[in-house]
Design a protein around this motif. Structure first.
Motif, PDB file in Angstrom:
ATOM      1  N   GLN A   1       2.799  -3.625  40.093  1.00  0.00           N
ATOM      2  CA  GLN A   1       1.763  -4.663  40.027  1.00  0.00           C
ATOM      3  C   GLN A   1       2.310  -6.022  40.449  1.00  0.00           C
ATOM      4  OE1 GLN A   1       2.432  -2.524  37.578  1.00  0.00           O
ATOM      5  NE2 GLN A   1       0.558  -1.323  37.330  1.00  0.00           N
ATOM      6  N   ARG A   2       3.604  -6.246  40.255  1.00  0.00           N
ATOM      7  CA  ARG A   2       4.212  -7.511  40.680  1.00  0.00           C
ATOM      8  C   ARG A   2       4.097  -7.675  42.195  1.00  0.00           C
ATOM      9  NH1 ARG A   2       9.686  -8.036  36.986  1.00  0.00           N
ATOM     10  NH2 ARG A   2       8.600  -7.940  34.979  1.00  0.00           N
TER      11      ARG A   2
ATOM     12  N   MET B   1       1.812  -6.307  44.080  1.00  0.00           N
ATOM     13  CA  MET B   1       0.393  -6.457  44.413  1.00  0.00           C
ATOM     14  C   MET B   1      -0.111  -7.884  44.210  1.00  0.00           C
ATOM     15  SD  MET B   1      -1.034  -2.910  42.876  1.00  0.00           S
ATOM     16  CE  MET B   1      -0.492  -1.340  43.498  1.00  0.00           C
ATOM     17  N   ALA B   2       0.607  -8.667  43.447  1.00  0.00           N
ATOM     18  CA  ALA B   2       0.218 -10.056  43.202  1.00  0.00           C
ATOM     19  C   ALA B   2       0.879 -11.029  44.182  1.00  0.00           C
ATOM     20  CB  ALA B   2       0.573 -10.445  41.769  1.00  0.00           C
ATOM     21  N   MET B   3       1.756 -10.525  45.048  1.00  0.00           N
ATOM     22  CA  MET B   3       2.503 -11.395  45.962  1.00  0.00           C
ATOM     23  C   MET B   3       1.768 -11.570  47.289  1.00  0.00           C
ATOM     24  SD  MET B   3       6.313  -9.871  45.261  1.00  0.00           S
ATOM     25  CE  MET B   3       7.144 -11.087  46.288  1.00  0.00           C
ATOM     26  N   PRO B   4       1.920 -12.729  47.942  1.00  0.00           N
ATOM     27  CA  PRO B   4       1.268 -12.949  49.243  1.00  0.00           C
ATOM     28  C   PRO B   4       1.605 -11.893  50.296  1.00  0.00           C
ATOM     29  CG  PRO B   4       2.115 -15.017  48.386  1.00  0.00           C
ATOM     30  CD  PRO B   4       2.607 -13.930  47.468  1.00  0.00           C
TER      31      PRO B   4
ATOM     32  N   ARG C   1       6.546  -1.438  37.735  1.00  0.00           N
ATOM     33  CA  ARG C   1       6.414  -2.870  37.999  1.00  0.00           C
ATOM     34  C   ARG C   1       5.760  -3.135  39.352  1.00  0.00           C
ATOM     35  NH1 ARG C   1      12.359  -4.801  35.933  1.00  0.00           N
ATOM     36  NH2 ARG C   1      11.922  -4.715  33.705  1.00  0.00           N
TER      37      ARG C   1
ATOM     38  N   PHE D   1       1.840  -8.837  50.020  1.00  0.00           N
ATOM     39  CA  PHE D   1       1.038  -7.622  49.837  1.00  0.00           C
ATOM     40  C   PHE D   1      -0.248  -7.685  50.660  1.00  0.00           C
ATOM     41  CE2 PHE D   1      -1.660  -4.578  47.442  1.00  0.00           C
ATOM     42  CZ  PHE D   1      -0.873  -3.448  47.627  1.00  0.00           C
ATOM     43  N   GLU D   2      -0.675  -8.877  51.035  1.00  0.00           N
ATOM     44  CA  GLU D   2      -1.868  -9.034  51.876  1.00  0.00           C
ATOM     45  C   GLU D   2      -1.647  -8.477  53.281  1.00  0.00           C
ATOM     46  OE1 GLU D   2      -4.826 -10.204  50.721  1.00  0.00           O
ATOM     47  OE2 GLU D   2      -3.830 -10.216  48.770  1.00  0.00           O
TER      48      GLU D   2
END
Length: 194
Positions: free
Chosen positions: A165-166, A168-171, A163, A173-174
């Motif tokens: 990828q969840r 990687m889609a969150m702010p 999971r 992760f930037e």
């Protein structure tokens, strides 16, 4: 000589402390295409010494007189001027990188796992990052806090069920950049050789 093995020397070879810059988001999914020779030239032109790269994913080894936090700001500004795109850069000194490798959980990088290290941009702490992690899959994913990093692994035979990828889609992760354990081990070896 390949770009991944290319080395150039600045004005005062061998000075300063050995560091690695982990540049986030270049040559991934066709975005932010940057040749490693271009990165080497950018660092050399900024008067960093013993510049080399490893792989095509933004791993730059070099020597500098400043500390890692100051260097992050300098290198991000330099790369934005040079490449025309803002890029997150996480820099670790040779000693900081060694501490991250040494603190890895037992078994991290074993053949039955796909293991990575998620490097955190200062001042993000491992505790703060983990508090925002999405729920991962029991029996597949494992995380642990480290010095300025999070160790992430998933069971190799179940890797498609991860999971991550969840995240990687969150702010949040930037403010992170991820490298495989194998890449981290090679970078550690190269830093030791500088």
């Amino acid at each position: 000589m390949s770009a991944s093995a290319r080395t150039t020397t600045g004005r005062s070879a061998g000075t300063g402390s050995a560091c690695v810059a982990l540049v986030r988001g270049i040559n991934v999914g066709g975005r932010n295409a940057v040749r490693m020779a271009e990165l080497i030239d950018a660092f050399r032109d900024a008067d960093y010494d013993e510049v080399s790269t490893y792989l095509q994913s933004g791993n730059v080894l070099f020597r500098a007189d400043a500390g890692p936090r100051e260097l992050e700001t300098e290198v991000e500004a330099m790369l934005e001027r040079r490449l025309g795109v803002p890029l997150l850069v996480v820099i670790r000194s040779k000693d900081e990188f060694a501490a991250t490798i040494d603190a890895a959980p037992a078994g991290h990088g074993s053949p039955d796992l796909r293991s990575d290290v998620i490097f955190l941009k200062h001042p993000l702490s491992a505790e703060e990052a983990l508090s925002e992690f999405p729920e991962l899959r029991d029996g597949v994913d494992a995380v642990a806090a480290g010095p300025g990093a999070i160790y992430f692994s998933r069971v190799a035979v179940l890797a498609t069920k991860t999971r991550i990828q969840r995240l990687m889609a969150m702010p949040i992760f930037e403010r992170m950049t991820m490298r495989s354990w194998r890449t981290c081990v090679r970078l550690h070896e190269r830093l030791d050789g500088m």
